[in-house]
Motif scaffolding. Structure first.
Motif, short mmCIF file in Angstrom:
data_model
loop_
_atom_site.label_atom_id
_atom_site.label_comp_id
_atom_site.label_asym_id
_atom_site.label_seq_id
_atom_site.Cartn_x
_atom_site.Cartn_y
_atom_site.Cartn_z
N ALA A 147 57.22 70.31 62.64
CA ALA A 147 58.19 70.98 61.78
C ALA A 147 58.12 72.49 61.96
N ALA A 148 56.93 73.02 62.23
CA ALA A 148 56.80 74.46 62.47
C ALA A 148 57.62 74.87 63.70
N ILE A 149 57.60 74.06 64.75
CA ILE A 149 58.38 74.35 65.95
C ILE A 149 59.87 74.27 65.64
N SER A 154 63.68 82.85 65.97
CA SER A 154 63.80 83.15 67.40
C SER A 154 62.60 83.89 67.94
N ASP A 155 61.82 84.55 67.06
CA ASP A 155 60.62 85.25 67.52
C ASP A 155 59.36 84.40 67.34
N GLY A 156 59.52 83.15 66.91
CA GLY A 156 58.39 82.25 66.74
C GLY A 156 57.75 82.29 65.37
N SER A 157 58.19 83.18 64.51
CA SER A 157 57.62 83.23 63.16
C SER A 157 58.15 82.09 62.32
N VAL A 158 57.33 81.59 61.42
CA VAL A 158 57.71 80.45 60.60
C VAL A 158 57.28 80.70 59.16
N ALA A 159 58.17 80.40 58.23
CA ALA A 159 57.90 80.57 56.80
C ALA A 159 58.25 79.27 56.10
N ASN A 160 57.85 79.19 54.83
CA ASN A 160 58.17 78.01 54.02
C ASN A 160 57.66 76.74 54.70
N TRP A 161 56.44 76.84 55.21
CA TRP A 161 55.87 75.73 56.01
C TRP A 161 54.45 75.46 55.57
#
Length: 682
Positions: A147-149, A154-161
């Motif tokens: 789900a993180a992927i 677009s810069d690879g950052s992930v939130a709400n995970w």
């Protein structure tokens, strides 16, 4: 005659461009507003559902179907699948020469090695905007590494995970839609426990409200035998039915990119336009919905899905076995004929060649037998296709005798016309179909089918025109336009053949054949005019299809949308790469040499070292236009189609055997005059 050509072109454009109806069932109303929870399980097959009481129990509570997990790369590892969900178009994640690896970790709020995946899209010209789903601005929650992927920006950052599933978090108001990675199913040990975990996740996700989409995401191993995986939507709207989408147009079948389109449908229209934009490009998928009759028997549904897997998996491997058998029989028969030249060897050689022509009929008629429901489906398909090939050749030879070649061409032409109008039910799952495992085409005619139709149409048109040409060249030319035009319409009309590349190749061939039939020769000016007319027809069809709503467009309109968005460079490069990949080995070069020699034989008949062929070439007025039209269609298809040299090679595989069979059958040895002294003695 020019007016007739123009009128015919206008009619072709009008019929092809007629709007086709949308899918039989409307999109789920609830999907536009309710929470969508996607649970992705790499490797989840229908055999898993059959082996798991917990998953079997979900079948009658769900809209069901299979999902094609084909991505841009040669493998569909979990990372490829999750990146495809992220982009909404097919992405390339794994290295082609390496096994599937563990999914990257999330470190300091960013997916590790993200730039590697970005670079891989550019390296392979996928055009996949990975990070699109994460850029929506809509609060989509993610659980698990996959789900993180899928939700990374677009810069690879992930939130709400979160790294683990959290039922309370899923049910909170801050969590709109959600993506859950249930983990790849282990190949052997622990698979039963993993299936139980999947069923538990489904139950907990349902308790959070909205509806759950349980789908396979990819294969758990790089070398796993690919097949359509499981897709379920719970709870079902209006009773359990079959999942589908406008991108596949097949009941019971969706593709991986439909998952992204379904999440985005109706969400944050200012942030994401499902039709695409200059920065994101169009989505490859469309919203998932349901269609067809209700199903209430889980066991019957599961068996239907397993049968469908057989239908899509067996044809390509069996194709090699059938082709090898027919070619081996041809070689032996021709060798016997060359050595003996006896009547029996001649009849055997002719029949063996006609069997290869019959193969192009058997490929499609075999689907009507539903061989995938027979014992040993692979062997059953082998026997069915060979049997129909032999019977077709025998019937053509007995009924039409020296015109047996025409019977096979006419049969292929009529079968494919009917099949196209009905939505290609005979082509789907046949040896000539790019099924969901390959992921090349979900509806309409594929390249091999088009090649068969082109040969059937041009040979039939040539024969009919020959019957009319002594009476009136204009009538003969009109017959070519009508017969060839019908093939163009069926091949190109969205919802029927929907074959963009096909009408690009067939339209100029039909127009050139009609001109040669009318005038007997062609000037450079007329040749340019014929080419321009072909371009006009194709362009008009594509533009009219583009004017439809995005979810109703076929390949034609989608291409125009990409062209207007300036997003076609990667498409052209990928198509070119597909075309040239045939030359990676000696077989591709051998095909090219054979195709070139066959094309040269149509324009330089006097250079062909066969007296029978030279006599045949000049025996009837329509032979030259027909052969030149076949070469034109093959040449244009080779240069402008992603199938490259394979397209004219398939045409050669159909046209040359029936032509040689006709030449051998029609050959009459010269009568030897008796010696003078024998005449005197008698």
């Amino acid at each position: 005659m020019a007016a007739v050509v123009a009128a015919t072109a206008a009619a072709v454009i009008g019929v092809i461009a007629q709007p086709t109806s949308a899918s039989a069932a409307p999109a789920n109303p609830s999907s536009l507003l309710a929470k969508v929870v996607v649970i992705g399980v790499p490797g989840l097959t229908w055999y898993d559902v059959k082996s798991s009481p917990e998953l079997t129990a979900l079948v009658d509570q769900s809209h069901v179907g299979s999902i094609s997990v084909k991505t841009a790369g040669p493998h569909t590892c979990p990372v490829d699948g999750w990146l495809t969900v992220s982009a909404g178009t097919r992405a390339w994640g794994s290295a082609s020469d390496q096994p599937c690896r563990e999914l990257p970790a999330v470190t300091n709020g960013k997916v590790a090695d993200w730039q590697t995946y970005v670079d891989r899209q550019a390296e392979h010209h996928t055009g996949a905007p990975i990070g699109r789903l994460g850029q929506t601005g809509y609060p989509i929650c993610g659980f698990g590494p996959g789900a993180a992927i899928a939700l990374a920006k677009s810069d690879g950052s992930v939130a709400n995970w979160q790294p683990e599933f959290d039922r309370a978090r899923l049910a909170s108001p801050d969590c709109g839609d959600a993506v859950v990675d249930a983990g790849a199913l282990p190949p052997r040990e622990g698979r039963a426990e993993a299936r139980q975990n999947v069923a538990r996740l489904v139950a907990e996700a349902r308790a959070a409200g909205g509806w759950v989409l349980l789908v396979g995401i990819g294969q758990e191993l790089a070398n796993a035998h690919q097949q359509p995986l499981v897709a379920m939507q719970l709870p079902p709207d209006n009773g359990p039915r079959w999942l589908t989408s406008d991108s596949t147009r097949r009941p019971g079948l969706i593709q991986l990119t439909d998952v992204t389109a379904t999440i985005l449908k109706g969400r944050t229209p200012a942030a994401v336009d499902p039709a695409g934009s200059a920065t994101t490009g169009p989505l490859d998928g469309t919203e998932i919905h349901f269609t067809g009759d209700r199903h209430t028997d889980a066991a019957a549904v599961i068996e239907d899905r397993l049968d469908t897997n057989e239908r899509f998996e067996q044809p390509r491997p069996v194709l090699f076995a059938v082709a090898l058998t027919i070619v081996a029989a041809e070689v032996l028969a021709l060798l016997w004929f060359v050595l003996r030249r006896s009547p029996a060897s001649r009849r055997t050689a002719v029949f063996a060649l006609l069997v290869q022509g019959g193969f192009f009929v058997g490929v499609f008629l075999s689907t009507a037998t539903m061989w995938w429901r027979w014992p040993s489906p692979g062997f059953s398909l082998y026997c069915v296709v060979l049997g129909i090939s032999v019977v077709s050749a025998a019937v053509a030879q007995v009924v039409l005798k020296r015109y047996a070649f025409l019977g096979l061409a006419l049969a292929a032409y009529l079968i494919l016309l009917v099949d196209g109008v009905l939505g290609t039910p005979l082509q789907v799952g046949s040896m000539f179909a790019d099924g969901p495992v390959i992921g090349g085409r979900f509806y309409g005619f594929g390249n091999s089918t088009f090649a068969t139709l082109a040969v059937g149409a041009l040979v039939t048109a040539g024969w009919v025109a020959q019957k009319l040409i002594d009476k009136s060249r204009v009538q003969a030319a009109v017959a070519v336009l009508v017969i060839g035009g019908a093939a163009i319409v069926v091949d190109g009309r969205p919802g029927w053949g929907t074959d963009f590349g096909g009408i690009i190749a067939l339209t100029p061939a039909v127009l050139l054949m009609a001109w040669l039939t009318w005038r007997g020769s062609i000037s450079l000016r007329a040749l340019i005019g014929v080419g321009a007319a072909g371009v006009l027809v194709v362009s008009a069809v594509a533009f009219l299809d583009y004017l439809r709503p995005p979810e109703q467009r076929s390949h034609f309109g989608t291409f125009v949308a990409r062209l207007l968005d300036g997003d076609v460079a990667d498409v052209f490069i990928r198509k070119l790469q597909m075309a040239v990949q045939f030359f990676a080995g000696p077989s591709g070069w051998a095909m090219l040499v054979a195709v070139v020699f066959c094309m040269l034989a149509t324009v330089l008949p006097q250079r062909v070292p066969s007296e029978s062929y030279r006599a045949f070439y000049s025996s009837f007025p329509m032979i030259r236009p027909t052969l030149i039209a076949l070469s034109t269609c093959g040449l244009v298809g080779m240069l402008l189609n992603d199938a490259g040299v394979a397209l004219p090679a398939i045409m050669v595989g159909f046209a040359v055997p029936i032509l040689v069979a006709h030449l051998i059958a029609s050959h009459r040895p010269a009568t030897v005059s008796p010696e003078p002294h024998l005449v005197q003695e008698s």
